[in-house]
Write a protein that holds these residues in place. Structure first.
Motif, PDB file in Angstrom:
ATOM      1  N   GLU A  54      -1.297  -2.964   2.223  1.00 31.08           N
ATOM      2  CA  GLU A  54      -1.130  -3.033   0.764  1.00 31.08           C
ATOM      3  C   GLU A  54      -2.422  -2.608   0.051  1.00 31.08           C
ATOM      4  OE1 GLU A  54      -0.200  -5.580   2.789  1.00 31.08           O
ATOM      5  OE2 GLU A  54       1.977  -5.346   2.625  1.00 31.08           O
ATOM      6  N   LEU A  55      -3.559  -3.044   0.600  1.00 33.48           N
ATOM      7  CA  LEU A  55      -4.837  -2.642   0.003  1.00 33.48           C
ATOM      8  C   LEU A  55      -5.008  -1.131   0.061  1.00 33.48           C
ATOM      9  CD1 LEU A  55      -7.222  -5.388   1.445  1.00 33.48           C
ATOM     10  CD2 LEU A  55      -6.788  -4.960  -0.987  1.00 33.48           C
ATOM     11  N   ARG A  56      -4.598  -0.564   1.190  1.00 31.11           N
ATOM     12  CA  ARG A  56      -4.726   0.871   1.390  1.00 31.11           C
ATOM     13  C   ARG A  56      -3.837   1.616   0.385  1.00 31.11           C
ATOM     14  NH1 ARG A  56      -2.115   4.273   5.630  1.00 31.11           N
ATOM     15  NH2 ARG A  56      -3.572   5.918   6.213  1.00 31.11           N
ATOM     16  N   ALA A  57      -2.623   1.131   0.239  1.00 22.67           N
ATOM     17  CA  ALA A  57      -1.707   1.769  -0.706  1.00 22.67           C
ATOM     18  C   ALA A  57      -2.220   1.603  -2.131  1.00 22.67           C
ATOM     19  CB  ALA A  57      -0.305   1.168  -0.552  1.00 22.67           C
ATOM     20  N   ALA A  58      -2.776   0.434  -2.433  1.00 18.28           N
ATOM     21  CA  ALA A  58      -3.290   0.195  -3.783  1.00 18.28           C
ATOM     22  C   ALA A  58      -4.473   1.122  -4.069  1.00 18.28           C
ATOM     23  CB  ALA A  58      -3.714  -1.270  -3.931  1.00 18.28           C
ATOM     24  N   GLY A  59      -5.348   1.284  -3.080  1.00 22.58           N
ATOM     25  CA  GLY A  59      -6.505   2.175  -3.260  1.00 22.58           C
ATOM     26  C   GLY A  59      -6.052   3.588  -3.564  1.00 22.58           C
ATOM     27  N   ALA A  60      -5.071   4.053  -2.809  1.00 19.82           N
ATOM     28  CA  ALA A  60      -4.555   5.408  -3.029  1.00 19.82           C
ATOM     29  C   ALA A  60      -3.926   5.516  -4.417  1.00 19.82           C
ATOM     30  CB  ALA A  60      -3.539   5.762  -1.946  1.00 19.82           C
ATOM     31  N   ALA A  61      -3.170   4.496  -4.802  1.00 16.73           N
ATOM     32  CA  ALA A  61      -2.464   4.541  -6.086  1.00 16.73           C
ATOM     33  C   ALA A  61      -3.447   4.527  -7.258  1.00 16.73           C
ATOM     34  CB  ALA A  61      -1.487   3.368  -6.188  1.00 16.73           C
ATOM     35  N   ILE A  62      -4.488   3.696  -7.144  1.00 18.22           N
ATOM     36  CA  ILE A  62      -5.489   3.631  -8.222  1.00 18.22           C
ATOM     37  C   ILE A  62      -6.163   4.995  -8.384  1.00 18.22           C
ATOM     38  CG2 ILE A  62      -7.734   2.677  -8.892  1.00 18.22           C
ATOM     39  CD1 ILE A  62      -6.835   0.066  -7.418  1.00 18.22           C
ATOM     40  N   LYS A  63      -6.542   5.568  -7.252  1.00 20.77           N
ATOM     41  CA  LYS A  63      -7.215   6.869  -7.318  1.00 20.77           C
ATOM     42  C   LYS A  63      -6.282   7.941  -7.879  1.00 20.77           C
ATOM     43  CE  LYS A  63     -11.429   6.373  -5.657  1.00 20.77           C
ATOM     44  NZ  LYS A  63     -12.638   6.938  -6.263  1.00 20.77           N
ATOM     45  N   ASP A  64      -5.042   7.935  -7.447  1.00 25.21           N
ATOM     46  CA  ASP A  64      -4.105   8.950  -7.936  1.00 25.21           C
ATOM     47  C   ASP A  64      -3.873   8.832  -9.441  1.00 25.21           C
ATOM     48  OD1 ASP A  64      -3.868  10.137  -5.512  1.00 25.21           O
ATOM     49  OD2 ASP A  64      -1.880   9.333  -5.028  1.00 25.21           O
ATOM     50  N   ARG A  65      -3.710   7.590  -9.878  1.00 24.30           N
ATOM     51  CA  ARG A  65      -3.471   7.400 -11.309  1.00 24.30           C
ATOM     52  C   ARG A  65      -4.694   7.843 -12.112  1.00 24.30           C
ATOM     53  NH1 ARG A  65      -3.363   1.494 -12.847  1.00 24.30           N
ATOM     54  NH2 ARG A  65      -5.571   1.977 -12.959  1.00 24.30           N
ATOM     55  N   ASP A 261     -10.029  -2.838 -10.603  1.00 26.34           N
ATOM     56  CA  ASP A 261      -9.808  -1.862  -9.536  1.00 26.34           C
ATOM     57  C   ASP A 261     -10.835  -2.007  -8.424  1.00 26.34           C
ATOM     58  OD1 ASP A 261      -7.664  -0.702 -10.971  1.00 26.34           O
ATOM     59  OD2 ASP A 261      -9.104   0.372 -12.218  1.00 26.34           O
ATOM     60  N   LEU A 262     -12.028  -2.486  -8.797  1.00 28.70           N
ATOM     61  CA  LEU A 262     -13.076  -2.660  -7.787  1.00 28.70           C
ATOM     62  C   LEU A 262     -12.674  -3.702  -6.748  1.00 28.70           C
ATOM     63  CD1 LEU A 262     -16.320  -2.658  -9.964  1.00 28.70           C
ATOM     64  CD2 LEU A 262     -15.407  -0.789  -8.587  1.00 28.70           C
ATOM     65  N   GLU A 263     -11.847  -4.618  -7.167  1.00 28.04           N
ATOM     66  CA  GLU A 263     -11.383  -5.658  -6.258  1.00 28.04           C
ATOM     67  C   GLU A 263     -10.830  -5.048  -4.964  1.00 28.04           C
ATOM     68  OE1 GLU A 263      -8.087  -7.829  -7.903  1.00 28.04           O
ATOM     69  OE2 GLU A 263      -7.443  -8.440  -5.906  1.00 28.04           O
ATOM     70  N   VAL A 264     -10.108  -3.949  -5.116  1.00 23.81           N
ATOM     71  CA  VAL A 264      -9.528  -3.298  -3.944  1.00 23.81           C
ATOM     72  C   VAL A 264     -10.614  -2.606  -3.115  1.00 23.81           C
ATOM     73  CG1 VAL A 264      -7.977  -1.446  -3.194  1.00 23.81           C
ATOM     74  CG2 VAL A 264      -7.305  -2.970  -5.063  1.00 23.81           C
ATOM     75  N   PHE A 265     -11.415  -1.793  -3.773  1.00 26.80           N
ATOM     76  CA  PHE A 265     -12.369  -0.958  -3.031  1.00 26.80           C
ATOM     77  C   PHE A 265     -13.517  -1.767  -2.433  1.00 26.80           C
ATOM     78  CE2 PHE A 265     -10.487   1.965  -6.248  1.00 26.80           C
ATOM     79  CZ  PHE A 265      -9.748   2.708  -5.340  1.00 26.80           C
ATOM     80  N   LEU A 266     -13.886  -2.856  -3.074  1.00 27.32           N
ATOM     81  CA  LEU A 266     -14.975  -3.651  -2.508  1.00 27.32           C
ATOM     82  C   LEU A 266     -14.488  -4.455  -1.298  1.00 27.32           C
ATOM     83  CD1 LEU A 266     -17.008  -4.712  -5.664  1.00 27.32           C
ATOM     84  CD2 LEU A 266     -17.471  -2.890  -4.021  1.00 27.32           C
ATOM     85  N   GLN A 267     -13.190  -4.443  -1.078  1.00 23.34           N
ATOM     86  CA  GLN A 267     -12.684  -4.977   0.192  1.00 23.34           C
ATOM     87  C   GLN A 267     -12.556  -3.876   1.238  1.00 23.34           C
ATOM     88  OE1 GLN A 267      -9.477  -8.113   0.060  1.00 23.34           O
ATOM     89  NE2 GLN A 267      -9.292  -7.367  -2.025  1.00 23.34           N
ATOM     90  N   THR A 268     -12.012  -2.722   0.818  1.00 20.54           N
ATOM     91  CA  THR A 268     -11.719  -1.691   1.822  1.00 20.54           C
ATOM     92  C   THR A 268     -12.959  -0.888   2.225  1.00 20.54           C
ATOM     93  OG1 THR A 268     -11.015  -0.204   0.037  1.00 20.54           O
ATOM     94  CG2 THR A 268      -9.296  -1.397   1.205  1.00 20.54           C
ATOM     95  N   ARG A 316      -5.447  17.966  -3.601  1.00 19.17           N
ATOM     96  CA  ARG A 316      -6.139  17.045  -4.510  1.00 19.17           C
ATOM     97  C   ARG A 316      -6.343  15.655  -3.916  1.00 19.17           C
ATOM     98  NH1 ARG A 316      -1.057  16.599  -8.566  1.00 19.17           N
ATOM     99  NH2 ARG A 316      -1.989  18.531  -9.315  1.00 19.17           N
ATOM    100  N   GLN A 317      -5.554  15.281  -2.924  1.00 13.97           N
ATOM    101  CA  GLN A 317      -5.720  13.940  -2.373  1.00 13.97           C
ATOM    102  C   GLN A 317      -7.119  13.742  -1.767  1.00 13.97           C
ATOM    103  OE1 GLN A 317      -3.069  13.153   1.075  1.00 13.97           O
ATOM    104  NE2 GLN A 317      -2.387  15.265   0.877  1.00 13.97           N
ATOM    105  N   ALA A 318      -7.793  14.850  -1.449  1.00 15.43           N
ATOM    106  CA  ALA A 318      -9.153  14.735  -0.915  1.00 15.43           C
ATOM    107  C   ALA A 318     -10.087  14.069  -1.927  1.00 15.43           C
ATOM    108  CB  ALA A 318      -9.692  16.115  -0.536  1.00 15.43           C
ATOM    109  N   LEU A 319      -9.718  14.137  -3.212  1.00 14.88           N
ATOM    110  CA  LEU A 319     -10.572  13.546  -4.248  1.00 14.88           C
ATOM    111  C   LEU A 319     -10.465  12.020  -4.299  1.00 14.88           C
ATOM    112  CD1 LEU A 319     -10.008  16.129  -7.129  1.00 14.88           C
ATOM    113  CD2 LEU A 319     -11.962  15.970  -5.588  1.00 14.88           C
ATOM    114  N   ARG A 320      -9.529  11.462  -3.524  1.00 16.71           N
ATOM    115  CA  ARG A 320      -9.473   9.996  -3.457  1.00 16.71           C
ATOM    116  C   ARG A 320     -10.627   9.416  -2.644  1.00 16.71           C
ATOM    117  NH1 ARG A 320      -3.803   9.547  -0.604  1.00 16.71           N
ATOM    118  NH2 ARG A 320      -2.424  10.404  -2.177  1.00 16.71           N
ATOM    119  N   CYS A 321     -11.254  10.265  -1.852  1.00 17.98           N
ATOM    120  CA  CYS A 321     -12.217   9.802  -0.843  1.00 17.98           C
ATOM    121  C   CYS A 321     -13.288   8.878  -1.414  1.00 17.98           C
ATOM    122  CB  CYS A 321     -12.875  11.006  -0.182  1.00 17.98           C
ATOM    123  SG  CYS A 321     -14.162  10.557   0.982  1.00 17.98           S
TER     124      CYS A 321
END
Ligand code: SF4
Lengths: 495, 251
Positions: A54-65, A261-268, A316-321
């Motif tokens: 779920e964290l992984r999906a959330a990270g991707a979704a935040i970046k995409d949005r 949004d940092l909540e997700v990335f500071l975990q992953t 463009r998904q490379a920009l999520r990195c």
């Protein structure tokens, strides 16, 4: 020496550079040990979180949005940074970013700066640009220091000196520290504690002397104009707090809308990169604050091919990195080829999809990068923002050999296929022709079956030599399956 | 239930024994299997090398050859993954290029019917003990596309564990790619060979007499490296193990 004087310019295409690396036994041993250690630790740290998918999906979704509304968030960020006392600059490419930073440093009258480890400044070759203007950039991240003192190039996103072992690091410190400040102690051994202490003392002088700090950022929070640097040593925090002037060069894709949004990335991010549960030093700052930290803050927002990358639906998904480097650590090709073979600041799987997008595929090296993968998919599996790296690799291979639509500096154009693929194109088209005609395919199979005893299994001529150099060929069977099948069917039918 | 075998061009040409094994195995389990002779190749070499347009005629051929079958059984993880993961992409891109929805429609019709062999056995037929007998020490290498794209998980292991006489030994670093990678094997031959040698040595260290996979193209690389290193470990496709019985040992 002028900082990381090395440059990736003029490097050979990946297969050639990788071939040399594969032969280097020390390099392979260093990389194998380092990547396997961190790989296993990451797996354990990630397995602790039941909600990882779920964290992984959330990270991707935040970046995409965020990427979908990048214009909005960047303007918001600029407003908030400005309101908080910072100055925002926009740089379309590396040259412009380097010009801006060089001018800003010159304005201060300083001849040296200290640096927080930063990928964006590696990408644009900032140290070299500053050196040309007579300004010395001192790297302060331990691994970057090793690279800089060794007059070497980074070979990993997170651990730039991953290709070095302790003995090599000792020698670099003993030989070169004195040229740039406090010398290493005469008695220096390769014990990690001694190496760290030598670096600490050497760097301390530089921290206390510096008036200008340069950083990148892991995240920029649009709602407040806050920048975030995530690091493990605390050296970054020294650079962010001690100097009078702070200049941050950050790729535009690093913006996130809100603190939440940092909540997700500071975990992953920590778990993916260093296998830490919580990041040791997370520095956050918003503009300037009287009596606390730098009095002048400049933010240089870097495009350098990112907007063009954003225009490509698959790429463009490379920009999520988030530059965690998990994909490098798990990559079997990186493990054997090493980071330098990728010819840019971004090695490994992410480099193989990012560099040909940021720089284009016109150069021989850049065009070879999408092929620097067996498409095993281990990178996609570990990526905390779910970048389907194999999908982008194949997409870019297509761009290399077929040409097609790309965006260059905001303009949509079509590029022609890269040179040097004519024979391959002909061969694969011929294969399709034959495979689309079972009669032709069968004739080929039968011919192979009849002449099978004449076919060498250990030494093919021409391009086949690349196979038989290390592998025997399978024996060609007397008949293909389809002949057996038809005989059998006829037999059963009694015909 | 109409079941077709999509053998793949590599198996048809170089590993017909795998095809015979699949037929033997499925018939023993009471499944009547057909081999539509119009089939050829899934188009993976073209697609993965960047020649997407050259793979399109093969998408059409696949859809045509397997029209009307309920299940298309593929004894290759990577060719099954090509159909399931990449045919929809080919369809989407063709539509985006203004060439209509034909390929997308074909992809939609074949994707749900395409199953890898171990998926067919475990999920569709609901068996893990197929009544096989194979008295050898075997190690299993999960090939990448089966492992990560299809998510075969424990299916192959469960099937192997139920084989009488078979001693399954753990392969260290099993999930690491063997280094085949299609045209990667020749485009980046040095790295591919280094990966292959590491895999081959790991296989040899298990003391197994056979290395089993669900993919003969990876086997061609692993087996070719083993043989070059002077090893006698045999590469065996899982179908050949599962087809083997006490009465009729395979081969
Ligand atoms: S691509 Fe994914 S795994 Fe690789 S560095 Fe970026 S975020 Fe990490």
């Amino acid at each position: 020496m002028s900082g990381a004087t090395g440059t990736y310019l003029g490097m050979p295409p990946f297969p050639r550079a990788a071939k040399d690396a594969v032969r280097d036994a020390t390099l392979r041993a260093n990389l194998r040990h380092a990547t396997h250690t961190i790989r296993d630790k990451r797996a354990a740290a990630v397995a602790e979180l039941p909600d990882w998918p779920e964290l992984r999906a959330a990270g991707a979704a935040i970046k995409d949005r965020t990427l979908r509304h990048l214009d909005h968030y960047l303007v918001q960020l600029e407003e908030r940074v400005t309101a908080a006392g910072g100055v925002v600059h926009w740089a379309a490419d590396a040259a412009e970013a380097n010009r801006i930073v060089t001018a800003l440093v010159k304005e201060t009258g300083e001849r040296e700066v200290i640096k927080v480890k930063s990928m964006a400044t590696q990408e644009i070759g900032l140290n070299e640009a500053l050196a040309k203007a007579g300004i010395r950039a001192n790297e302060t991240d331990l691994a970057e220091l090793i690279v800089q003192l060794g007059d070497d190039l980074p070979s990993h996103i997170l651990v730039p000196a991953i290709h070095r072992n302790r003995g090599e690091i000792r020698d670099i410190f003993a030989r070169n520290m004195a040229r740039w400040g406090r010398a290493a102690p005469e008695t220096l051994t390769d014990a990690p504690a001694e190496l760290a202490e030598a670096a600490r003392l050497h760097l301390r002088e530089k921290f206390l002397r510096a008036k200008v700090g340069i950083s990148g950022a892991n995240f920029m929070v649009a709602e407040t104009g806050t920048l975030v640097v995530v690091e493990s040593e605390g050296n970054g925090r020294m650079c962010l707090t001690l100097p009078e002037t702070l200049i941050s060069v950050v790729g535009i894709e690093k913006v996130v809308p809100s603190w939440q949004d940092l909540e997700v990335f500071l975990q992953t991010l920590p778990r993916s990169s260093t296998a830490e549960r919580m990041n040791p030093y997370t520095s956050m700052w918003t503009g300037t604050t009287d009596g606390d930290g730098p009095r002048v803050f400049h933010l240089v927002l870097l495009d350098n091919g990112r907007t063009d990358t954003l225009a490509d639906e698959v790429g463009r998904q490379a920009l999520r990195c988030i530059r965690c480097s998990a994909c490098l650590n798990v990559c079997p090709v990186y493990e054997r080829a090493g980071g330098h073979a990728y010819g840019s600041a971004y090695p490994g799987p992410i480099g193989a999809i990012l560099t040909p997008q940021l720089r284009g595929t016109a150069g021989e090296l850049d065009a070879s990068l999408p092929y620097a993968s067996s498409l095993c998919g281990a990178c996609y599996e570990v990526c905390p923002v779910a970048i389907d790296i194999p999908e982008v690799l194949v997409h870019l291979r297509e761009r290399v050999v077929q040409g097609g639509p790309v965006t260059v500096r905001g303009t949509r154009t079509r590029i022609r296929p890269a040179k040097g693929h004519a024979a391959e194109r002909a061969a694969l088209r011929a294969a399709t022709w034959a495979l689309d005609r079972p009669g032709a395919m069968r004739a080929g199979q039968r011919l192979a079956g009849r002449s099978r005893r004449l076919l060498p299994r250990r030494s093919l001529p021409g391009p086949g030599r690349a196979w038989t150099a290390s592998r025997d060929l399978p024996a060609v069977p007397a008949e293909p399956f389809r002949d057996w099948w038809q005989r059998r069917t006829r037999g059963e039918d009694g015909r | 239930m109409r079941v077709a075998l999509f053998l793949t061009c590599v198996n048809d040409t170089l590993y017909p024994a795998t095809g015979r094994a699949v037929v033997t195995l499925l018939e023993r389990l009471g499944v009547e299997v057909d081999f539509p002779v119009e089939q050829s190749c899934c188009g993976q070499p073209q697609f993965n090398t960047g020649y997407r347009h050259a793979s399109e005629p093969l998408v059409r051929r696949y859809a045509r050859a397997f029209e009307g079958y309920d299940h298309i059984v593929v004894p290759s993880g990577s060719c099954a993954a090509m159909v399931r993961d990449n045919y929809p992409r080919i369809g989407r891109k063709a539509a985006a290029e203004g060439r209509g929805g034909e390929l997308a429609g074909l992809a939609e019709s074949v994707v749900p019917r395409t199953v890898e062999l171990t998926e067919f056995l475990v999920d569709v037929l609901g068996v893990t003990d197929v009544g096989a007998y194979y008295p050898h020490r075997v190690t299993y290498h999960p090939t990448c596309h089966g492992l990560r794209m299809l998510g075969l998980g424990e299916r192959p292991r469960r099937l192997l564990e139920a084989v009488r006489g078979l001693e399954l030994v753990e392969l260290p670093g099993a999930q690491e790619c063997c280094g085949f990678g299609g045209t990667f094997a020749v485009k980046n031959a040095a790295v591919s060979a280094a990966m292959g040698a590491d895999k081959a040595r790991a296989v040899m260290a298990t003391g197994a007499s056979a290395v089993c996979t669900v993919d003969n193209s990876c086997q061609m690389h692993i087996g070719g490296t083993l043989s070059r290193l002077g090893s006698t470990v045999r590469p065996v496709h899982i179908a050949e193990i599962l087809a083997s019985t006490e009465e009729v040992p395979f081969r």
